[in-house]
Motif scaffolding. Sequence first.
Motif, PDB file in Angstrom:
ATOM      1  N   THR A   9       0.832  -1.200   0.000  1.00  0.00           N
ATOM      2  CA  THR A   9       0.000   0.000   0.000  1.00  0.00           C
ATOM      3  C   THR A   9       0.870   1.254   0.000  1.00  0.00           C
ATOM      4  O   THR A   9       0.599   2.220  -0.732  1.00  0.00           O
ATOM      5  CB  THR A   9      -0.953   0.000   1.211  1.00  0.00           C
ATOM      6  OG1 THR A   9      -1.766  -1.180   1.148  1.00  0.00           O
ATOM      7  CG2 THR A   9      -1.839   1.219   1.209  1.00  0.00           C
ATOM      8  N   LEU A  10       1.929   1.254   0.792  1.00  0.00           N
ATOM      9  CA  LEU A  10       2.849   2.400   0.801  1.00  0.00           C
ATOM     10  C   LEU A  10       3.536   2.565  -0.552  1.00  0.00           C
ATOM     11  O   LEU A  10       3.716   3.690  -1.031  1.00  0.00           O
ATOM     12  CB  LEU A  10       3.881   2.247   1.915  1.00  0.00           C
ATOM     13  CG  LEU A  10       3.347   2.384   3.339  1.00  0.00           C
ATOM     14  CD1 LEU A  10       4.444   2.073   4.347  1.00  0.00           C
ATOM     15  CD2 LEU A  10       2.772   3.764   3.563  1.00  0.00           C
ATOM     16  N   CYS A  11       3.906   1.461  -1.175  1.00  0.00           N
ATOM     17  CA  CYS A  11       4.514   1.533  -2.511  1.00  0.00           C
ATOM     18  C   CYS A  11       3.527   2.107  -3.518  1.00  0.00           C
ATOM     19  O   CYS A  11       3.910   2.877  -4.401  1.00  0.00           O
ATOM     20  CB  CYS A  11       4.982   0.154  -2.958  1.00  0.00           C
ATOM     21  SG  CYS A  11       6.483  -0.419  -2.146  1.00  0.00           S
ATOM     22  N   ARG A  12       2.245   1.744  -3.397  1.00  0.00           N
ATOM     23  CA  ARG A  12       1.241   2.290  -4.297  1.00  0.00           C
ATOM     24  C   ARG A  12       1.090   3.793  -4.091  1.00  0.00           C
ATOM     25  O   ARG A  12       0.939   4.558  -5.037  1.00  0.00           O
ATOM     26  CB  ARG A  12      -0.109   1.605  -4.095  1.00  0.00           C
ATOM     27  CG  ARG A  12      -1.129   2.023  -5.132  1.00  0.00           C
ATOM     28  CD  ARG A  12      -2.456   1.310  -5.050  1.00  0.00           C
ATOM     29  NE  ARG A  12      -2.320  -0.116  -4.949  1.00  0.00           N
ATOM     30  CZ  ARG A  12      -2.478  -0.813  -3.812  1.00  0.00           C
ATOM     31  NH1 ARG A  12      -2.790  -0.188  -2.710  1.00  0.00           N
ATOM     32  NH2 ARG A  12      -2.340  -2.101  -3.790  1.00  0.00           N
ATOM     33  N   LEU A  13       1.142   4.232  -2.834  1.00  0.00           N
ATOM     34  CA  LEU A  13       1.068   5.667  -2.552  1.00  0.00           C
ATOM     35  C   LEU A  13       2.271   6.406  -3.132  1.00  0.00           C
ATOM     36  O   LEU A  13       2.121   7.488  -3.712  1.00  0.00           O
ATOM     37  CB  LEU A  13       0.974   5.909  -1.051  1.00  0.00           C
ATOM     38  CG  LEU A  13      -0.373   5.616  -0.409  1.00  0.00           C
ATOM     39  CD1 LEU A  13      -0.264   5.712   1.109  1.00  0.00           C
ATOM     40  CD2 LEU A  13      -1.430   6.558  -0.927  1.00  0.00           C
ATOM     41  N   VAL A  14       3.459   5.847  -2.983  1.00  0.00           N
ATOM     42  CA  VAL A  14       4.667   6.462  -3.556  1.00  0.00           C
ATOM     43  C   VAL A  14       4.539   6.526  -5.073  1.00  0.00           C
ATOM     44  O   VAL A  14       4.844   7.549  -5.693  1.00  0.00           O
ATOM     45  CB  VAL A  14       5.931   5.671  -3.136  1.00  0.00           C
ATOM     46  CG1 VAL A  14       7.143   6.098  -3.943  1.00  0.00           C
ATOM     47  CG2 VAL A  14       6.191   5.828  -1.654  1.00  0.00           C
ATOM     48  N   LEU A  16       1.803   6.680  -6.804  1.00  0.00           N
ATOM     49  CA  LEU A  16       0.809   7.693  -7.141  1.00  0.00           C
ATOM     50  C   LEU A  16       1.363   9.108  -6.957  1.00  0.00           C
ATOM     51  O   LEU A  16       1.120   9.988  -7.784  1.00  0.00           O
ATOM     52  CB  LEU A  16      -0.438   7.504  -6.286  1.00  0.00           C
ATOM     53  CG  LEU A  16      -1.603   8.421  -6.583  1.00  0.00           C
ATOM     54  CD1 LEU A  16      -2.090   8.223  -8.009  1.00  0.00           C
ATOM     55  CD2 LEU A  16      -2.720   8.167  -5.604  1.00  0.00           C
ATOM     56  N   ILE A  17       2.128   9.321  -5.905  1.00  0.00           N
ATOM     57  CA  ILE A  17       2.696  10.649  -5.650  1.00  0.00           C
ATOM     58  C   ILE A  17       3.654  11.058  -6.768  1.00  0.00           C
ATOM     59  O   ILE A  17       3.609  12.188  -7.256  1.00  0.00           O
ATOM     60  CB  ILE A  17       3.396  10.684  -4.273  1.00  0.00           C
ATOM     61  CG1 ILE A  17       2.355  10.622  -3.159  1.00  0.00           C
ATOM     62  CG2 ILE A  17       4.260  11.924  -4.126  1.00  0.00           C
ATOM     63  CD1 ILE A  17       2.936  10.352  -1.783  1.00  0.00           C
ATOM     64  N   ASN A  20       1.553  11.370 -10.316  1.00  0.00           N
ATOM     65  CA  ASN A  20       0.206  11.909 -10.179  1.00  0.00           C
ATOM     66  C   ASN A  20      -0.289  12.624 -11.430  1.00  0.00           C
ATOM     67  O   ASN A  20      -1.489  12.779 -11.623  1.00  0.00           O
ATOM     68  CB  ASN A  20       0.100  12.820  -8.956  1.00  0.00           C
ATOM     69  CG  ASN A  20       1.009  14.020  -9.054  1.00  0.00           C
ATOM     70  OD1 ASN A  20       1.819  14.123  -9.964  1.00  0.00           O
ATOM     71  ND2 ASN A  20       0.890  14.906  -8.098  1.00  0.00           N
ATOM     72  N   PHE A  28     -11.267   6.275  -3.725  1.00  0.00           N
ATOM     73  CA  PHE A  28     -10.976   5.328  -2.647  1.00  0.00           C
ATOM     74  C   PHE A  28     -11.177   3.893  -3.113  1.00  0.00           C
ATOM     75  O   PHE A  28     -10.445   2.988  -2.711  1.00  0.00           O
ATOM     76  CB  PHE A  28     -11.854   5.629  -1.430  1.00  0.00           C
ATOM     77  CG  PHE A  28     -11.605   4.712  -0.281  1.00  0.00           C
ATOM     78  CD1 PHE A  28     -10.428   4.785   0.448  1.00  0.00           C
ATOM     79  CD2 PHE A  28     -12.542   3.748   0.066  1.00  0.00           C
ATOM     80  CE1 PHE A  28     -10.187   3.933   1.497  1.00  0.00           C
ATOM     81  CE2 PHE A  28     -12.307   2.888   1.122  1.00  0.00           C
ATOM     82  CZ  PHE A  28     -11.133   2.983   1.839  1.00  0.00           C
ATOM     83  N   PHE A  31      -8.162   2.193  -4.463  1.00  0.00           N
ATOM     84  CA  PHE A  31      -7.259   1.618  -3.466  1.00  0.00           C
ATOM     85  C   PHE A  31      -7.790   0.292  -2.936  1.00  0.00           C
ATOM     86  O   PHE A  31      -7.013  -0.608  -2.615  1.00  0.00           O
ATOM     87  CB  PHE A  31      -7.009   2.597  -2.313  1.00  0.00           C
ATOM     88  CG  PHE A  31      -5.926   3.574  -2.624  1.00  0.00           C
ATOM     89  CD1 PHE A  31      -4.601   3.252  -2.423  1.00  0.00           C
ATOM     90  CD2 PHE A  31      -6.229   4.812  -3.163  1.00  0.00           C
ATOM     91  CE1 PHE A  31      -3.592   4.136  -2.732  1.00  0.00           C
ATOM     92  CE2 PHE A  31      -5.235   5.705  -3.470  1.00  0.00           C
ATOM     93  CZ  PHE A  31      -3.915   5.371  -3.258  1.00  0.00           C
ATOM     94  N   ASP A  38      -3.017  -6.745  -3.971  1.00  0.00           N
ATOM     95  CA  ASP A  38      -1.950  -6.938  -2.986  1.00  0.00           C
ATOM     96  C   ASP A  38      -2.129  -8.250  -2.233  1.00  0.00           C
ATOM     97  O   ASP A  38      -1.147  -8.939  -1.921  1.00  0.00           O
ATOM     98  CB  ASP A  38      -1.909  -5.784  -1.989  1.00  0.00           C
ATOM     99  CG  ASP A  38      -1.445  -4.487  -2.630  1.00  0.00           C
ATOM    100  OD1 ASP A  38      -0.905  -4.542  -3.754  1.00  0.00           O
ATOM    101  OD2 ASP A  38      -1.621  -3.438  -1.998  1.00  0.00           O
TER     102      ASP A  38
END
Length: 133
Positions: A9-14, A16-17, A20, A28, A31, A38
């Motif tokens: 999940t953190l890798c997906r956020l990175v 996306l950031i 972007n 949501f 995710f 995942d």
Amino acid sequence: MGLFLIVFTLCRLVFLIFNNSHFPTVYFTDFLVGIWFDLITTAIIFLPLVLFELFPNKLRDKKYYKLFLKILFFGLLILAIIFNLADVEYFKFTSSRLSSSTFTMLAYGNDFSQQIPSFITIEVNVFKMILVK
């Protein structure tokens, strides 16, 4: 297994950031779908560990067997993180995620052996960017 889900999940956020501009709107539910993938990925990655623990053997109480399982666990975790974070930079160039076709393409000729140093450099740069932000 929970650690893997958190890391993915953190890798997906990175991802996306840093990408972007390619995803103007993210919901949501996107995710939630990602968590489903995942779970499947975690199950596949954990399969060797489950097989080593599932079948009874006399080595379970041995110190070196426990060390082997720890090394296998963290090795798989680090490998999964590397491939997930490699997508951050790879996506910028190709607008697609890493897949088996990428490795098939790289396997032709000696391209793969020539590009390994650049992949390692990209990973180091991604980690630096994460630590800086």
